[in-house]
Design an enzyme around this catalytic site. Structure first.
Site, mmCIF file in Angstrom:
data_model
loop_
_atom_site.group_PDB
_atom_site.id
_atom_site.type_symbol
_atom_site.label_atom_id
_atom_site.label_comp_id
_atom_site.label_asym_id
_atom_site.label_seq_id
_atom_site.Cartn_x
_atom_site.Cartn_y
_atom_site.Cartn_z
ATOM 1 N N CYS A 182 0.832 -1.211 0.000
ATOM 2 C CA CYS A 182 0.000 0.000 0.000
ATOM 3 C C CYS A 182 0.861 1.253 0.000
ATOM 4 C CB CYS A 182 -0.896 0.011 1.229
ATOM 5 S SG CYS A 182 -1.712 -1.533 1.457
HETATM 6 N N1 SAJ Z 1 7.078 2.156 8.526
HETATM 7 C C1 SAJ Z 1 8.221 2.872 8.930
HETATM 8 N N2 SAJ Z 1 8.090 3.837 9.880
HETATM 9 C C2 SAJ Z 1 6.881 4.131 10.466
HETATM 10 C C3 SAJ Z 1 5.730 3.396 10.046
HETATM 11 C C4 SAJ Z 1 5.851 2.427 9.090
HETATM 12 O O1 SAJ Z 1 9.316 2.633 8.417
HETATM 13 O O2 SAJ Z 1 6.841 5.001 11.332
HETATM 14 C C5 SAJ Z 1 7.188 1.162 7.475
HETATM 15 C C6 SAJ Z 1 6.710 -0.216 7.879
HETATM 16 O O3 SAJ Z 1 7.764 -0.959 8.457
HETATM 17 C C7 SAJ Z 1 6.268 -0.816 6.539
HETATM 18 C C8 SAJ Z 1 5.742 0.403 5.785
HETATM 19 O O4 SAJ Z 1 6.330 1.553 6.417
HETATM 20 O O5 SAJ Z 1 7.353 -1.349 5.846
HETATM 21 C C9 SAJ Z 1 4.206 0.508 5.800
HETATM 22 O O6 SAJ Z 1 3.836 0.386 7.116
HETATM 23 P P1 SAJ Z 1 2.308 0.662 7.625
HETATM 24 O O7 SAJ Z 1 2.378 0.708 9.119
HETATM 25 O O8 SAJ Z 1 1.712 1.810 6.936
HETATM 26 O O9 SAJ Z 1 1.524 -0.681 7.307
HETATM 27 P P2 SAJ Z 1 0.753 -1.305 6.079
HETATM 28 O O10 SAJ Z 1 1.290 -0.847 4.778
HETATM 29 O O11 SAJ Z 1 0.674 -2.771 6.346
HETATM 30 O O12 SAJ Z 1 -0.740 -0.856 6.226
HETATM 31 C C10 SAJ Z 1 -1.105 0.430 5.962
HETATM 32 C C11 SAJ Z 1 -2.099 0.732 7.086
HETATM 33 N N3 SAJ Z 1 -1.287 0.974 8.270
HETATM 34 C C12 SAJ Z 1 -1.497 1.875 9.218
HETATM 35 O O13 SAJ Z 1 -2.325 2.752 9.098
HETATM 36 C C13 SAJ Z 1 -0.691 1.756 10.474
HETATM 37 C C14 SAJ Z 1 -2.968 1.734 6.578
HETATM 38 O O14 SAJ Z 1 -2.197 2.845 6.249
HETATM 39 C C15 SAJ Z 1 -3.774 1.191 5.427
HETATM 40 O O15 SAJ Z 1 -4.990 0.693 5.916
HETATM 41 C C16 SAJ Z 1 -3.080 0.090 4.681
HETATM 42 O O16 SAJ Z 1 -1.718 0.431 4.662
HETATM 43 C C17 SAJ Z 1 -3.666 -0.013 3.301
HETATM 44 O O17 SAJ Z 1 -4.202 -1.079 2.997
HETATM 45 O O18 SAJ Z 1 -3.656 0.993 2.596
#
Ligand code: SAJ
Length: 430
Positions: free
Chosen positions: A277
């Site tokens: 995503c």
């Molecule tokens: N990450 C970082 N630093 C942060 C947060 C995340 O490096 O502070 C990295 C994570 O390790 C990962 C990537 O970014 O590799 C994405 O992480 P994410 O926490 O956004 O998780 P996703 O992609 O599994 O899910 C996200 C959802 N997550 C959250 O809101 C916490 C949300 O944004 C959406 O519902 C989903 O994508 C989607 O389906 O769009």
């Protein structure tokens, strides 16, 4: 039946739970959605191209980490959920939710081929009184430009004899607090009558509905949410590079900034941006705006910074080995965690894979341990997760913590002399 009667009958079927729902795409979005719909008391027909997925679900087994097999089995046995590969059964359902992937092509352009295929299947089987809801993250205009014409090309009229909405999925894989039912659900429809019908049918499934005035608004809500994350993660990653150059602990800086009780939201640096995503969705917006001669600079810049991180961390490995008068070439490197984020098994776009590639291309010998990923294919070779024990610690010249799974016993590292590159500050937190 007149058009108003069509809408009224759908409202009635929502209220007496006799409406039948369809979900196209039974993955990490579609299967949890199908379960929530069934638990609200509606019968669900799940449509998927993959016969193995269909058979697994009909056998009462979940292939999705966030869906409990016992729960699914109970719903299948009650006849509330069944899966099929036969799109010809679509006329059976009153509302179809489309939950198919929207990846990027090799040239980083939107690949909406799965949405188009689903829309064609829906249109082919469309009948008066059906409701179509697109849930897949996509560029603004997809619902109105791709789905609406297909629904109307057989003479049906959206808002009168058929109904259309965009309602973005907000699944956060592995999140035990926010699940499909209790995460507020945005719904953007083409006409007020569409809103009336969709809100009635989705009402019993989701605790909170958030109606917005158009499908474009709803499409943009999702893109704003994920671009917000990508940009702020990019800022955190840039701060990691800045602090590295200044010899300051970025984690200390971020933790102290996060004590500000207002006006700040904590994001943390990491190995890069993984998942299906966040690395992808902002590029749907950038693509759309390029067509309107506007450059979404934040999206592009965040993408640049985030994709630079695997190289940043692989260089830190080189520095750590250098401290021991060793080179990357010929070094034994243990990578802890390869999934794209903690406590899940998903490898899609995982930056850990980029780090493995960068180091192995420099001649390092790589082993990995990930309790959620028993094995994965890397450049044509199957790598197996090794036991995380003193033997592998004695083997390693350097350890890279790429994913901070909660179940790994990091205390093993406490007295280790082996240099550690901790991209998630696991040790700083323990
Ligand atoms: N990450 C970082 N630093 C942060 C947060 C995340 O490096 O502070 C990295 C994570 O390790 C990962 C990537 O970014 O590799 C994405 O992480 P994410 O926490 O956004 O998780 P996703 O992609 O599994 O899910 C996200 C959802 N997550 C959250 O809101 C916490 C949300 O944004 C959406 O519902 C989903 O994508 C989607 O389906 O769009």
């Amino acid at each position: 039946m007149s058009n108003t009667e069509l809408a009224d009958s759908l409202v009635e079927k929502a209220r007496d739970r006799s409406a039948v729902f369809g979900v196209i795409g039974l993955g990490y979005v579609g299967l949890p959605l199908a379960v929530e719909i069934a638990e609200a008391g509606f019968r669900v027909v799940g449509f998927d191209l993959n016969q193995a997925v269909v058979d697994t679900i009909n056998g009462g087994k979940s292939h999705i980490q966030d869906v409990d097999s016992e729960t699914l089995k109970g719903l299948v046995e009650k006849g509330l959920i069944e899966a099929t590969t036969d799109n010809g059964r679509m006329p059976e359902v009153d509302l179809v939710s489309i939950c198919v992937p929207t990846p990027l092509s090799k040239t980083k352009d939107p690949d909406v081929s799965y949405v188009v295929a689903a829309a064609d299947a829906v249109a082919k089987n469309l009948r008066p009184g059906q409701v179509i809801v697109l849930e897949s993250t996509t560029y603004p205009g997809t619902t109105r430009d791709l789905l609406l014409p297909r629904m109307e090309d057989k003479g049906l009229v959206v808002g009168e004899s058929v109904f259309l909405a965009f309602s973005p999925e907000r699944v956060d894989p592995g999140n035990e607090t926010w699940q499909t039912r209790n995460t507020p659900k945005v719904v953007g429809t083409v006409t007020p009558e569409c809103a009336r019908v969709v809100l009635e049918l989705y009402g019993p499934v989701f605790e909170t509905l958030v109606p917005v005035s158009s499908p474009e608004a709803a499409e943009l809500v999702k893109l704003l949410e994920n671009t917000f994350r990508s940009v702020n993660i990019g800022l955190a990653n840039e701060m990691a590079i800045v602090c590295d150059k200044l010899g300051v602990d970025v984690w200390e800086v971020i933790d102290a900034a996060a004590t500000k009780p207002f006006g700040f939201m904590k994001f943390t640096p990491g190995p890069g941006l993984g998942g299906h995503c966040i690395p992808i969705d902002p590029h749907y917006l950038a693509w759309k705006m390029r067509g309107l001669n506007y450059k979404t600079r934040f999206v592009d810049l965040a993408g640049e910074v985030n994709s630079e991180m695997p190289l940043f961390w692989s260089r830190k490995v080189g520095d750590a080995l250098n401290e021991k008068a060793k080179s990357v070439r010929g070094a034994n490197i243990l990578v802890l965690g390869v999934a794209y984020k903690k406590n899940i098994d998903d490898m899609r776009e995982s930056p850990a894979i980029d780090i493995v590639s960068l180091l192995s291309n420099q001649g390092a010998e790589i082993k990995y341990h990930d309790p959620y990923v028993p094995s994965f294919m890397h450049e044509g070779i199957e790598l197996q997760s090794v036991e995380f024990n003193t033997a592998v610690l004695n083997w390693a010249d350097c350890i890279v913590i790429a994913t901070d799974h909660g179940s790994v016993d990091y205390s093993l590292l406490k007295n280790s002399e082996v240099p550690i590159v901790d991209t998630r500050n696991v040790l700083g937190n323990s």
